[in-house]
Write a protein that holds these residues in place. Structure first.
Motif, PDB file in Angstrom:
ATOM      1  N   ARG A  15     -37.629  -4.288  -6.627  1.00  0.00           N
ATOM      2  CA  ARG A  15     -37.295  -4.923  -5.402  1.00  0.00           C
ATOM      3  C   ARG A  15     -37.456  -6.430  -5.328  1.00  0.00           C
ATOM      4  O   ARG A  15     -38.345  -6.789  -6.190  1.00  0.00           O
ATOM      5  N   ASP A  16     -36.743  -7.221  -4.713  1.00  0.00           N
ATOM      6  CA  ASP A  16     -36.851  -8.629  -4.680  1.00  0.00           C
ATOM      7  C   ASP A  16     -36.987  -9.429  -6.016  1.00  0.00           C
ATOM      8  O   ASP A  16     -37.816 -10.288  -6.312  1.00  0.00           O
ATOM      9  N   GLU A  17     -36.027  -9.074  -6.989  1.00  0.00           N
ATOM     10  CA  GLU A  17     -35.984  -9.336  -8.212  1.00  0.00           C
ATOM     11  C   GLU A  17     -37.321  -9.061  -8.989  1.00  0.00           C
ATOM     12  O   GLU A  17     -37.476 -10.088  -9.986  1.00  0.00           O
ATOM     13  N   GLN A  18     -38.076  -7.948  -8.849  1.00  0.00           N
ATOM     14  CA  GLN A  18     -39.219  -7.749  -9.340  1.00  0.00           C
ATOM     15  C   GLN A  18     -39.235  -6.205  -9.852  1.00  0.00           C
ATOM     16  O   GLN A  18     -38.857  -5.606  -9.118  1.00  0.00           O
TER      17      GLN A  18
END
Length: 156
Positions: A15-18
């Motif tokens: 999520r959110d590039e993590q």
């Protein structure tokens, strides 16, 4: 030589590039980041396994949204009394989505820390090969859910 088979299920939660990872603690105290997940209990469904393991290792409730693939690895290692084990790990990898709970670390388990890591920083982490395998399955989504074999991996 003893033959050993371990079937396990893991989640790639992004999520959110993590990516959500758990830090695995080896028997010798070595610590490496891995995907949240772990071994199936006898009679347990793999989907139930991965949901249970994500909660145990990270504190999050999660639902699996896709089956990304299956990875198989094999290694030979010494056992007691001069014997050797022929170990095969069959790893079922799902895409997961966090649905609730709060991030926390596992206590008295095989991991000691859970954290979100930026995707672009994963290459710099001290990690097991399964993290790269899971990310490659997530990115490429191979039709048969299988990547080219990655030999020599010693991951959990």
């Amino acid at each position: 030589m003893n033959r050993e088979l371990r079937v396990a299920a893991y989640a790639v939660c992004i999520r959110d590039e993590q990516i959500l990872l758990a830090r695995w603690v080896a028997g010798d105290g070595t610590r490496k980041w891995t995907l949240p997940g772990g071994g199936m209990d006898h009679g347990e469904d793999p989907l139930d396994t991965v949901v249970r393991e994500v909660e145990e290792e990270t504190g999050y409730a999660a639902e699996m949204t896709a089956l990304l693939g299956i990875d198989s690895m094999r290694r030979r290692y010494p056992r007691k009394l001069g014997m050797f084990a022929d170990f095969q790990g069959l790893r079922i990898v799902y895409e997961g989505r966090v649905t609730g709970g709060e991030l926390r670390s596992e206590t008295n388990g095989s991991t000691d820390l859970a954290a979100w890591h930026a995707l672009d920083r994963v290459p710099g982490l001290d990690r097991v090969a399964l993290v790269d395998i899971g990310l490659e399955l997530w990115r490429s989504r191979p039709a048969l859910g299988h990547l080219r074999p990655q030999r020599g991996s010693t991951t959990t």
